[in-house]
Write an enzyme that holds these catalytic residues in place. Sequence first.
Site, PDB file in Angstrom:
ATOM      1  N   THR A  52       0.831  -1.125  -0.093  1.00 18.83           N
ATOM      2  CA  THR A  52      -0.043  -0.106   0.022  1.00 18.83           C
ATOM      3  C   THR A  52       0.869   1.315   0.000  1.00 18.83           C
ATOM      4  O   THR A  52       0.680   2.256  -0.806  1.00 18.83           O
ATOM      5  CB  THR A  52      -0.965  -0.064   1.255  1.00 18.83           C
ATOM      6  N   LYS A  80       5.720  11.737  20.578  1.00 17.65           N
ATOM      7  CA  LYS A  80       5.829  12.768  21.742  1.00 17.65           C
ATOM      8  C   LYS A  80       4.353  12.878  22.200  1.00 17.65           C
ATOM      9  O   LYS A  80       3.866  13.711  22.984  1.00 17.65           O
ATOM     10  CB  LYS A  80       6.222  13.907  21.402  1.00 17.65           C
ATOM     11  N   ARG A 101      -2.388   4.865   7.308  1.00 12.56           N
ATOM     12  CA  ARG A 101      -2.989   3.454   7.606  1.00 12.56           C
ATOM     13  C   ARG A 101      -2.686   3.610   9.240  1.00 12.56           C
ATOM     14  O   ARG A 101      -1.666   4.123   9.685  1.00 12.56           O
ATOM     15  CB  ARG A 101      -1.834   2.355   7.261  1.00 12.56           C
ATOM     16  N   HIS A 129     -10.387  -1.398   4.295  1.00 10.80           N
ATOM     17  CA  HIS A 129      -9.133  -1.398   3.239  1.00 10.80           C
ATOM     18  C   HIS A 129      -9.582  -0.820   1.737  1.00 10.80           C
ATOM     19  O   HIS A 129      -9.352  -1.873   0.834  1.00 10.80           O
ATOM     20  CB  HIS A 129      -8.304  -2.518   3.040  1.00 10.80           C
TER      21      HIS A 129
HETATM   22  N1   CP Z   1      -2.269  -5.794   0.604  1.00 16.23           N
HETATM   23  C1   CP Z   1      -1.459  -4.939   1.603  1.00 16.23           C
HETATM   24  O1   CP Z   1      -2.363  -4.022   2.021  1.00 16.23           O
HETATM   25  O2   CP Z   1      -0.055  -5.011   1.559  1.00 16.23           O
HETATM   26  P1   CP Z   1       0.595  -4.141   2.626  1.00 16.23           P
HETATM   27  O3   CP Z   1       0.186  -4.677   4.144  1.00 16.23           O
HETATM   28  O4   CP Z   1       2.104  -4.667   2.305  1.00 16.23           O
HETATM   29  O5   CP Z   1       0.593  -2.778   2.524  1.00 16.23           O
END
Ligand code: CP
Length: 304
Positions: A52, A80, A101, A129
């Site tokens: 991602t 912090k 994320r 996601h």
């Molecule tokens: N598919 C996916 O979200 O992979 P990563 O966790 O490497 O971003």
Amino acid sequence: LRHLIEPEDFSLDELNHLIALGEEIHAAPEKYSEACKGKILATLFYEPSTRTKFSFETAMLRLGGSIIGFSDANTSSVSKGESIADTIRVMSAYADVAVMRHPKEGAPKLASLYSSIPIINGGDGGHQHPTQTLTDLLTIQTFKGSIDNQVVAFCGDLKFGRTVHSLIRTLARYNIKKFILISPEELKLPELLKRTLVDVYQVELMEVKTIEEVVEEIDILYMTRIQKERFFNEADYARLKDSYIIDKAKIQKAKQDMIIMHPLPRVNEIAYEVDTDPRAVYFEQAKLGVYIRMALIMKLLEVA
Ligand code: CP
């Protein structure tokens, strides 16, 4: 100002437009090499990532833009104690679009409430996601020619798997022939989501315990990892981690045009010998993630 926090933020028309743009970019990426010149993408990763994060960074660089961000929150003022609200207020002044994320469900949504730039959810806990879903849609379109009329099987961790939660809700908005859920009892798709699929979207849903009993009818086999990081207890993970492993023998009776997808990373669930099977498309899937993310950045920056 548009954000992408969950797939429902986009209409079906918008999703189809993004897929079409992703296909165009895939065919001739050089045509878009200056589409985001002068623009900056911030990658705010509070949880590890390979695909991602780097596919977003590649996407922005291929669009002629620039990138800033962190992949270890401990190297930023998060260590912090700075809040998401303050972090995003500041980053809004530095960048034009941000992808976040976070291990906690809802964090990107919270960020969007304080942001003056588009926020993209790059995965929040076991929740959603949406950009993996965009990647998956482009992959299905590319390898199957259509998203409609497919028998789609999801296998593995359907309880905590955010890629599954986002994709199944999105596919339910298309004309999917049937969903097959393959998981251990402890990792079944959440009941509320199942009821939404059946009662609201009126999809056909079947639950089984093994791949073998359904392998001949599957068009798309979506494998997932049993996610160690979502378990509270090591013993439960150890007991369930190898619940499903596909190898050449297990897919021998599958359709010749079935495709095997996986959001990756994998651990044990797909034997390496499967990688050379023409039905295994998971590395192509990861590659297509760049093109659809290029399309998404262009849409949110209103240059598409
Ligand atoms: N598919 C996916 O979200 O992979 P990563 O966790 O490497 O971003």
